[in-house]
Design a protein around this motif. Structure first.
Motif, PDB file in Angstrom:
ATOM      1  N   ALA A 116       0.842  -1.213   0.057  1.00 52.87           N
ATOM      2  CA  ALA A 116       0.170  -0.107  -0.072  1.00 52.87           C
ATOM      3  C   ALA A 116       0.935   1.233   0.030  1.00 52.87           C
ATOM      4  O   ALA A 116       0.474   2.262  -0.648  1.00 52.87           O
ATOM      5  CB  ALA A 116      -1.022  -0.060   1.054  1.00 52.87           C
ATOM      6  N   ILE A 117       2.088   0.980   0.662  1.00 53.40           N
ATOM      7  CA  ILE A 117       2.975   2.270   0.786  1.00 53.40           C
ATOM      8  C   ILE A 117       4.030   2.428  -0.404  1.00 53.40           C
ATOM      9  O   ILE A 117       4.161   3.566  -1.016  1.00 53.40           O
ATOM     10  CB  ILE A 117       3.594   2.565   2.162  1.00 53.40           C
ATOM     11  N   GLY A 118       4.502   1.295  -0.471  1.00 49.83           N
ATOM     12  CA  GLY A 118       5.736   1.280  -1.287  1.00 49.83           C
ATOM     13  C   GLY A 118       5.467   1.002  -2.656  1.00 49.83           C
ATOM     14  O   GLY A 118       6.031   1.484  -3.690  1.00 49.83           O
ATOM     15  N   GLY A 119       4.130   0.549  -3.195  1.00 48.88           N
ATOM     16  CA  GLY A 119       3.746  -0.031  -4.418  1.00 48.88           C
ATOM     17  C   GLY A 119       3.537   1.392  -5.064  1.00 48.88           C
ATOM     18  O   GLY A 119       4.219   1.667  -6.460  1.00 48.88           O
ATOM     19  N   PRO A 120       2.885   2.606  -4.746  1.00 49.39           N
ATOM     20  CA  PRO A 120       3.015   3.716  -5.420  1.00 49.39           C
ATOM     21  C   PRO A 120       4.110   4.332  -5.800  1.00 49.39           C
ATOM     22  O   PRO A 120       4.605   4.788  -6.918  1.00 49.39           O
ATOM     23  CB  PRO A 120       2.173   4.562  -4.694  1.00 49.39           C
ATOM     24  N   ILE A 121       5.036   4.313  -4.964  1.00 52.49           N
ATOM     25  CA  ILE A 121       6.602   4.813  -5.073  1.00 52.49           C
ATOM     26  C   ILE A 121       7.352   4.145  -6.019  1.00 52.49           C
ATOM     27  O   ILE A 121       7.781   4.717  -7.107  1.00 52.49           O
ATOM     28  CB  ILE A 121       7.278   4.680  -3.644  1.00 52.49           C
ATOM     29  N   ILE A 122       7.206   2.859  -5.856  1.00 54.16           N
ATOM     30  CA  ILE A 122       7.820   2.175  -6.990  1.00 54.16           C
ATOM     31  C   ILE A 122       7.321   2.018  -8.236  1.00 54.16           C
ATOM     32  O   ILE A 122       8.070   2.339  -9.582  1.00 54.16           O
ATOM     33  CB  ILE A 122       7.930   0.330  -6.643  1.00 54.16           C
ATOM     34  N   TYR A 123       5.780   2.126  -8.371  1.00 54.81           N
ATOM     35  CA  TYR A 123       5.191   2.144  -9.564  1.00 54.81           C
ATOM     36  C   TYR A 123       5.522   3.553 -10.400  1.00 54.81           C
ATOM     37  O   TYR A 123       5.730   3.601 -11.447  1.00 54.81           O
ATOM     38  CB  TYR A 123       3.626   1.981  -9.279  1.00 54.81           C
ATOM     39  N   GLY A 124       5.419   4.695  -9.473  1.00 52.60           N
ATOM     40  CA  GLY A 124       5.868   6.125 -10.067  1.00 52.60           C
ATOM     41  C   GLY A 124       7.334   6.292 -10.687  1.00 52.60           C
ATOM     42  O   GLY A 124       7.378   6.592 -11.652  1.00 52.60           O
ATOM     43  N   ILE A 125       8.235   5.656  -9.869  1.00 61.11           N
ATOM     44  CA  ILE A 125       9.435   5.577 -10.541  1.00 61.11           C
ATOM     45  C   ILE A 125       9.603   4.894 -11.834  1.00 61.11           C
ATOM     46  O   ILE A 125      10.382   5.310 -12.726  1.00 61.11           O
ATOM     47  CB  ILE A 125      10.532   5.020  -9.203  1.00 61.11           C
ATOM     48  N   LEU A 126       8.994   3.715 -11.801  1.00 57.09           N
ATOM     49  CA  LEU A 126       9.385   2.609 -12.724  1.00 57.09           C
ATOM     50  C   LEU A 126       8.276   3.276 -13.979  1.00 57.09           C
ATOM     51  O   LEU A 126       8.996   3.259 -15.106  1.00 57.09           O
ATOM     52  CB  LEU A 126       8.723   1.471 -12.708  1.00 57.09           C
ATOM     53  N   GLY A 127       7.392   4.058 -13.620  1.00 57.27           N
ATOM     54  CA  GLY A 127       6.544   4.674 -14.782  1.00 57.27           C
ATOM     55  C   GLY A 127       7.557   5.912 -15.358  1.00 57.27           C
ATOM     56  O   GLY A 127       7.617   5.973 -16.629  1.00 57.27           O
ATOM     57  N   MET A 128       8.212   6.349 -14.773  1.00 59.25           N
ATOM     58  CA  MET A 128       8.846   7.679 -15.039  1.00 59.25           C
ATOM     59  C   MET A 128       9.939   7.298 -15.684  1.00 59.25           C
ATOM     60  O   MET A 128      10.205   7.683 -17.046  1.00 59.25           O
ATOM     61  CB  MET A 128       9.490   8.583 -13.705  1.00 59.25           C
ATOM     62  N   ILE A 129      10.830   6.045 -15.655  1.00 55.26           N
ATOM     63  CA  ILE A 129      11.867   5.785 -16.542  1.00 55.26           C
ATOM     64  C   ILE A 129      11.511   5.016 -17.728  1.00 55.26           C
ATOM     65  O   ILE A 129      12.037   5.435 -18.748  1.00 55.26           O
ATOM     66  CB  ILE A 129      12.502   4.249 -15.430  1.00 55.26           C
ATOM     67  N   VAL A 130      10.354   4.262 -17.738  1.00 56.24           N
ATOM     68  CA  VAL A 130       9.572   3.571 -18.932  1.00 56.24           C
ATOM     69  C   VAL A 130       9.370   4.594 -19.720  1.00 56.24           C
ATOM     70  O   VAL A 130       9.535   4.627 -21.140  1.00 56.24           O
ATOM     71  CB  VAL A 130       8.611   2.608 -18.475  1.00 56.24           C
ATOM     72  N   TRP A 131       8.615   5.822 -19.511  1.00 56.66           N
ATOM     73  CA  TRP A 131       8.128   6.702 -20.424  1.00 56.66           C
ATOM     74  C   TRP A 131       9.229   7.636 -20.870  1.00 56.66           C
ATOM     75  O   TRP A 131       9.171   8.064 -21.933  1.00 56.66           O
ATOM     76  CB  TRP A 131       6.806   7.656 -19.784  1.00 56.66           C
ATOM     77  N   ALA A 132      10.506   7.985 -19.924  1.00 58.07           N
ATOM     78  CA  ALA A 132      11.317   8.654 -20.402  1.00 58.07           C
ATOM     79  C   ALA A 132      12.189   7.704 -21.551  1.00 58.07           C
ATOM     80  O   ALA A 132      12.444   8.659 -22.702  1.00 58.07           O
ATOM     81  CB  ALA A 132      12.613   8.988 -19.304  1.00 58.07           C
ATOM     82  N   ILE A 133      12.133   6.554 -21.535  1.00 57.03           N
ATOM     83  CA  ILE A 133      12.788   5.690 -22.591  1.00 57.03           C
ATOM     84  C   ILE A 133      11.947   5.579 -23.622  1.00 57.03           C
ATOM     85  O   ILE A 133      12.470   5.944 -25.043  1.00 57.03           O
ATOM     86  CB  ILE A 133      13.047   4.191 -22.115  1.00 57.03           C
ATOM     87  N   MET A 134      10.607   5.681 -23.502  1.00 54.16           N
ATOM     88  CA  MET A 134       9.650   5.702 -24.605  1.00 54.16           C
ATOM     89  C   MET A 134       9.854   7.066 -25.429  1.00 54.16           C
ATOM     90  O   MET A 134       9.441   7.142 -26.588  1.00 54.16           O
ATOM     91  CB  MET A 134       8.257   5.581 -24.251  1.00 54.16           C
ATOM     92  N   GLY A 135       9.931   8.250 -24.522  1.00 55.66           N
ATOM     93  CA  GLY A 135      10.033   9.402 -25.320  1.00 55.66           C
ATOM     94  C   GLY A 135      11.180   9.316 -26.075  1.00 55.66           C
ATOM     95  O   GLY A 135      11.397  10.133 -27.148  1.00 55.66           O
ATOM     96  N   ALA A 136      12.346   9.046 -25.701  1.00 59.36           N
ATOM     97  CA  ALA A 136      13.662   9.074 -26.386  1.00 59.36           C
ATOM     98  C   ALA A 136      13.354   7.926 -27.592  1.00 59.36           C
ATOM     99  O   ALA A 136      13.878   8.459 -28.800  1.00 59.36           O
ATOM    100  CB  ALA A 136      14.588   8.548 -25.765  1.00 59.36           C
ATOM    101  N   ILE A 137      12.589   7.017 -27.607  1.00 59.29           N
ATOM    102  CA  ILE A 137      12.267   6.021 -28.750  1.00 59.29           C
ATOM    103  C   ILE A 137      11.650   6.995 -29.996  1.00 59.29           C
ATOM    104  O   ILE A 137      11.749   6.830 -31.014  1.00 59.29           O
ATOM    105  CB  ILE A 137      11.761   4.672 -28.469  1.00 59.29           C
ATOM    106  N   TYR A 138      10.516   7.559 -29.375  1.00 58.43           N
ATOM    107  CA  TYR A 138       9.555   8.273 -30.095  1.00 58.43           C
ATOM    108  C   TYR A 138      10.468   9.285 -30.925  1.00 58.43           C
ATOM    109  O   TYR A 138      10.322   9.522 -32.158  1.00 58.43           O
ATOM    110  CB  TYR A 138       8.401   9.214 -29.425  1.00 58.43           C
ATOM    111  N   ASN A 139      11.489  10.020 -30.244  1.00 56.69           N
ATOM    112  CA  ASN A 139      11.969  11.110 -30.947  1.00 56.69           C
ATOM    113  C   ASN A 139      12.972  10.442 -32.120  1.00 56.69           C
ATOM    114  O   ASN A 139      12.926  11.283 -33.164  1.00 56.69           O
ATOM    115  CB  ASN A 139      12.830  11.952 -30.026  1.00 56.69           C
ATOM    116  N   LEU A 140      13.462   9.348 -31.751  1.00 55.97           N
ATOM    117  CA  LEU A 140      14.193   8.744 -32.864  1.00 55.97           C
ATOM    118  C   LEU A 140      13.412   8.281 -34.060  1.00 55.97           C
ATOM    119  O   LEU A 140      13.532   8.650 -35.256  1.00 55.97           O
ATOM    120  CB  LEU A 140      15.013   7.262 -32.233  1.00 55.97           C
TER     121      LEU A 140
END
Length: 94
Positions: A51-75
Motif C-alpha cells: 500500500a505504501i511502497g507500491g505507489p512509489i515503485i510504480y511511479g519511479i518505474l513509470g517515469m523510467i519507462v516513459w522517458a525511454i519511450m519518449g527517447a524512442i519516439y524522438n528517434l
C-alpha cells in the motif's frame, strides 16, 4: 489546422507520466493490498508495504519507462515525421 509532434522532451514526459502512474496507484494499491490481506494471500506487513511502497515503485518505474519511450519516439519521429494531429482555436470563456 494540422500540427505535427516531432520532438518530445523524454525527461518531461517521464516526470509527467510517472506522476500519473503514482497518483493512480495511490488509489489502486491500497485496495489491492486490503483484498490480498483479507484473502490471506499476504500478511499484514507485506500488505502495508504494498500500500505504501507500491505507489512509489510504480511511479519511479513509470517515469523510467516513459522517458525511454519518449527517447524512442524522438528517434522514430526523425524517420517517420512524427505524429500528426489536427487542432482548432477555442475562443476564451466569458
Amino acid at each position: 489546422m494540422k500540427k505535427r509532434v516531432t520532438h518530445i522532451n523524454p525527461l518531461q514526459l517521464g516526470k509527467t507520466l510517472g506522476g500519473v502512474y503514482f497518483a493512480l496507484s495511490l488509489i489502486v494499491m491500497p485496495i489491492i493490498a486490503v483484498a490480498m490481506v483479507l484473502s490471506h494471500s499476504i500478511g499484514m506487513l507485506e500488505g502495508l508495504f504494498l500500500a505504501i511502497g507500491g505507489p512509489i515503485i510504480y511511479g519511479i518505474l513509470g517515469m523510467i519507462v516513459w522517458a525511454i519511450m519518449g527517447a524512442i519516439y524522438n528517434l522514430l519521429a526523425r524517420w517517420t515525421g512524427g505524429i500528426e494531429v489536427t487542432v482548432e482555436d477555442v475562443p476564451p470563456a466569458i
